[in-house]
Write an enzyme that holds these catalytic residues in place. Structure first.
Site, PDB file in Angstrom:
ATOM      1  N   GLU A  17      51.280   6.144  32.778  1.00  0.00           N
ATOM      2  CA  GLU A  17      49.995   6.754  32.415  1.00  0.00           C
ATOM      3  C   GLU A  17      49.113   5.759  31.664  1.00  0.00           C
ATOM      4  O   GLU A  17      49.583   5.009  30.807  1.00  0.00           O
ATOM      5  CB  GLU A  17      50.257   7.981  31.536  1.00  0.00           C
ATOM      6  CG  GLU A  17      48.980   8.694  31.136  1.00  0.00           C
ATOM      7  CD  GLU A  17      49.235  10.030  30.468  1.00  0.00           C
ATOM      8  OE1 GLU A  17      49.995  10.848  31.021  1.00  0.00           O
ATOM      9  OE2 GLU A  17      48.675  10.252  29.387  1.00  0.00           O
ATOM     10  N   THR A  48      44.101   9.279  32.334  1.00  0.00           N
ATOM     11  CA  THR A  48      43.694  10.423  31.505  1.00  0.00           C
ATOM     12  C   THR A  48      42.180  10.650  31.609  1.00  0.00           C
ATOM     13  O   THR A  48      41.427   9.783  32.071  1.00  0.00           O
ATOM     14  CB  THR A  48      44.088  10.234  30.034  1.00  0.00           C
ATOM     15  OG1 THR A  48      43.333   9.165  29.492  1.00  0.00           O
ATOM     16  CG2 THR A  48      45.569   9.976  29.882  1.00  0.00           C
ATOM     17  N   GLY A 108      42.916  20.391  27.953  1.00  0.00           N
ATOM     18  CA  GLY A 108      42.071  19.369  27.324  1.00  0.00           C
ATOM     19  C   GLY A 108      41.929  19.598  25.839  1.00  0.00           C
ATOM     20  O   GLY A 108      42.010  20.736  25.360  1.00  0.00           O
ATOM     21  N   ASP A 109      41.770  18.504  25.125  1.00  0.00           N
ATOM     22  CA  ASP A 109      41.524  18.570  23.675  1.00  0.00           C
ATOM     23  C   ASP A 109      40.150  18.011  23.411  1.00  0.00           C
ATOM     24  O   ASP A 109      39.832  16.919  23.885  1.00  0.00           O
ATOM     25  CB  ASP A 109      42.556  17.721  22.918  1.00  0.00           C
ATOM     26  CG  ASP A 109      43.881  18.439  22.825  1.00  0.00           C
ATOM     27  OD1 ASP A 109      43.872  19.668  22.678  1.00  0.00           O
ATOM     28  OD2 ASP A 109      44.917  17.761  22.920  1.00  0.00           O
TER      29      ASP A 109
HETATM   30  P1  FAD Z   1      47.034  25.289  28.387  1.00  0.00           P
HETATM   31  O1  FAD Z   1      48.058  25.448  29.437  1.00  0.00           O
HETATM   32  O2  FAD Z   1      45.723  25.947  28.593  1.00  0.00           O
HETATM   33  O3  FAD Z   1      47.685  25.771  27.001  1.00  0.00           O
HETATM   34  C1  FAD Z   1      47.015  25.600  25.760  1.00  0.00           C
HETATM   35  C2  FAD Z   1      47.494  26.675  24.775  1.00  0.00           C
HETATM   36  O4  FAD Z   1      47.031  27.939  25.229  1.00  0.00           O
HETATM   37  C3  FAD Z   1      49.019  26.805  24.664  1.00  0.00           C
HETATM   38  O5  FAD Z   1      49.341  27.138  23.347  1.00  0.00           O
HETATM   39  C4  FAD Z   1      49.333  27.953  25.605  1.00  0.00           C
HETATM   40  O6  FAD Z   1      50.541  28.631  25.249  1.00  0.00           O
HETATM   41  C5  FAD Z   1      48.122  28.842  25.377  1.00  0.00           C
HETATM   42  N1  FAD Z   1      47.822  29.729  26.513  1.00  0.00           N
HETATM   43  C6  FAD Z   1      47.868  29.428  27.832  1.00  0.00           C
HETATM   44  N2  FAD Z   1      47.489  30.491  28.566  1.00  0.00           N
HETATM   45  C7  FAD Z   1      47.181  31.496  27.712  1.00  0.00           C
HETATM   46  C8  FAD Z   1      46.711  32.826  27.856  1.00  0.00           C
HETATM   47  N3  FAD Z   1      46.485  33.363  29.070  1.00  0.00           N
HETATM   48  N4  FAD Z   1      46.492  33.565  26.731  1.00  0.00           N
HETATM   49  C9  FAD Z   1      46.720  33.049  25.489  1.00  0.00           C
HETATM   50  N5  FAD Z   1      47.161  31.784  25.288  1.00  0.00           N
HETATM   51  C10 FAD Z   1      47.393  31.004  26.385  1.00  0.00           C
HETATM   52  N6  FAD Z   1      44.185  15.991  27.147  1.00  0.00           N
HETATM   53  C11 FAD Z   1      42.989  15.492  27.554  1.00  0.00           C
HETATM   54  O7  FAD Z   1      41.949  15.840  26.972  1.00  0.00           O
HETATM   55  N7  FAD Z   1      42.915  14.596  28.599  1.00  0.00           N
HETATM   56  C12 FAD Z   1      44.030  14.192  29.282  1.00  0.00           C
HETATM   57  O8  FAD Z   1      43.924  13.410  30.219  1.00  0.00           O
HETATM   58  C13 FAD Z   1      45.291  14.708  28.882  1.00  0.00           C
HETATM   59  N8  FAD Z   1      46.424  14.358  29.539  1.00  0.00           N
HETATM   60  C14 FAD Z   1      47.628  14.939  29.191  1.00  0.00           C
HETATM   61  C15 FAD Z   1      48.776  14.620  29.928  1.00  0.00           C
HETATM   62  C16 FAD Z   1      50.000  15.191  29.602  1.00  0.00           C
HETATM   63  C17 FAD Z   1      51.208  14.854  30.428  1.00  0.00           C
HETATM   64  C18 FAD Z   1      50.102  16.103  28.513  1.00  0.00           C
HETATM   65  C19 FAD Z   1      51.420  16.713  28.142  1.00  0.00           C
HETATM   66  C20 FAD Z   1      48.976  16.407  27.768  1.00  0.00           C
HETATM   67  C21 FAD Z   1      47.720  15.850  28.097  1.00  0.00           C
HETATM   68  N9  FAD Z   1      46.555  16.153  27.409  1.00  0.00           N
HETATM   69  C22 FAD Z   1      45.336  15.625  27.789  1.00  0.00           C
HETATM   70  C23 FAD Z   1      46.594  17.039  26.241  1.00  0.00           C
HETATM   71  C24 FAD Z   1      46.326  18.508  26.605  1.00  0.00           C
HETATM   72  O9  FAD Z   1      45.028  18.644  27.158  1.00  0.00           O
HETATM   73  C25 FAD Z   1      46.442  19.310  25.312  1.00  0.00           C
HETATM   74  O10 FAD Z   1      47.786  19.405  24.908  1.00  0.00           O
HETATM   75  C26 FAD Z   1      45.754  20.656  25.342  1.00  0.00           C
HETATM   76  O11 FAD Z   1      45.643  21.121  23.983  1.00  0.00           O
HETATM   77  C27 FAD Z   1      46.532  21.716  26.089  1.00  0.00           C
HETATM   78  O12 FAD Z   1      46.598  21.434  27.388  1.00  0.00           O
HETATM   79  P2  FAD Z   1      47.455  22.379  28.400  1.00  0.00           P
HETATM   80  O13 FAD Z   1      47.127  21.887  29.732  1.00  0.00           O
HETATM   81  O14 FAD Z   1      48.866  22.465  27.976  1.00  0.00           O
HETATM   82  O15 FAD Z   1      46.702  23.776  28.088  1.00  0.00           O
END
Ligand code: FAD
Length: 286
Positions: A17, A48, A108-109
């Site tokens: 990555e 990313t 995303g963050d």
């Molecule tokens: P989600 O799956 O949406 O989950 C986020 C939170 O919401 C979790 O606590 C989950 O339990 C909760 N949730 C999900 N669905 C529901 C629902 N229906 N109701 C209530 N709560 C719910 N960030 C970037 O900005 N750019 C990147 O390129 C990037 N690459 C990454 C690559 C990897 C391999 C990983 C592990 C992380 C990466 N991140 C990146 C970070 C990621 O975007 C953050 O961790 C973000 O805060 C959560 O992403 P997620 O896809 O897990 O979100």
């Protein structure tokens, strides 16, 4: 170009990555790093996507460059933050035109330089996966957090939301962690929920003591006392890197032993540690 879902069906994948640099000079140096890693024949590399606007264009450029100018399969990260459905459709059309069909769909963050007021049609990553699923040509991955996402109120809801996402995605890549048990537990908990989608563990080789502690805190990964002890007396950057390589090599070997479907390396845009770990594990043409 190869779809990651198909690659996973044929055996373990090994992937790297990168993040899009902010300057042209850093971009050039990254192209060199990727070129140095190309002989290792990774299954894919992923780029990313910044939650803010500043580096998003660079992500697209970099993904397109990997597809056009190297032999490596690229995967583009894409986030819910600040995107309407129409914008997502335009980005996907552009990627498909360039022959890129692997997407990592993320919540995303928000970053400090992001335009956080931009509207978004997607709240959670699962919403984005659902939308992308309307395009049958895409291979879609998602994120998983072995030690639970920092915003999850509890482990149970974290696993249930993750399971719902994984039922419609092709694979997941995990946040980094330092103990193999975190990965094993995650896979078992998902299996208990009837989910057997491949989960590729993410591995972060330590290269800098203060940086890794900061990143662990932000991502919700426990920084184990045994690792702090091993690093305590290492002040020379080369010694820190050597320990990082050693620790990551052991973790990777354990992960492959417990049946992980691949290894995904967080390179921080550098190649030395990853190349050394590859060599230690006897993988491909290191
Ligand atoms: P989600 O799956 O949406 O989950 C986020 C939170 O919401 C979790 O606590 C989950 O339990 C909760 N949730 C999900 N669905 C529901 C629902 N229906 N109701 C209530 N709560 C719910 N960030 C970037 O900005 N750019 C990147 O390129 C990037 N690459 C990454 C690559 C990897 C391999 C990983 C592990 C992380 C990466 N991140 C990146 C970070 C990621 O975007 C953050 O961790 C973000 O805060 C959560 O992403 P997620 O896809 O897990 O979100």
């Amino acid at each position: 170009m190869a779809k990651i879902a198909d690659l996973l069906a044929t055996g373990p994948t090994f992937s790297f990555e990168f993040f899009p640099p902010k300057t042209d000079a850093a971009q050039l140096s990254l192209l060199e790093t990727i070129t140095q890693l190309e002989p290792l024949q990774p299954s894919f590399v992923s780029i990313t996507y910044g939650a803010g606007g500043s580096t998003r264009e660079r992500t697209r450029e970099l993904v397109a460059w990997v597809r056009r100018d190297t032999s490596i399969t690229p995967m583009a990260h894409l986030t819910c933050i600040g995107h309407t459905k129409l914008e997502i459709d335009e980005i996907i059309s552009m990627y498909l035109e360039k022959g890129v069909d692997n997407i990592l769909a993320l919540g995303g963050d928000p970053s400090t330089d992001s335009d956080q007021t931009s509207p978004s049609d997607f709240t959670y990553a699962k919403d984005l996966v659902e939308h992308l699923r309307t395009n049958a040509t895409l291979s879609i991955g998602v994120a998983a957090h072995p030690e639970v996402h920092p915003r999850s109120p509890d482990r149970r809801s974290d696993r249930q939301h993750l399971a719902a996402k994984l039922r419609i995605a092709d694979f997941a890549i995990t946040q980094f962690f330092f103990e193999v048990d975190h990965y094993v537990q995650l896979v078992e908990e998902l299996a208990d929920l009837g989910v057997h989608t491949p989960i590729i563990p993410g591995v972060m080789p330590v290269t800098n003591k203060s940086q890794i502690q900061r990143m662990s805190q932000m991502s919700g990964a426990a920084f184990p006392p045994w690792l702090a002890d091993r690093l305590a007396d290492a002040d020379d950057p080369e010694e820190v890197q050597r320990i990082g390589i050693d620790v990551a090599t052991q973790l990777c070997a354990q992960l492959l032993e417990v049946g992980a479907p691949g290894l995904h390396f967080y390179t921080l845009n550098r190649s030395t540690s990853t190349r050394q770990i590859y060599e230690n594990l006897g993988l491909r043409n290191a």
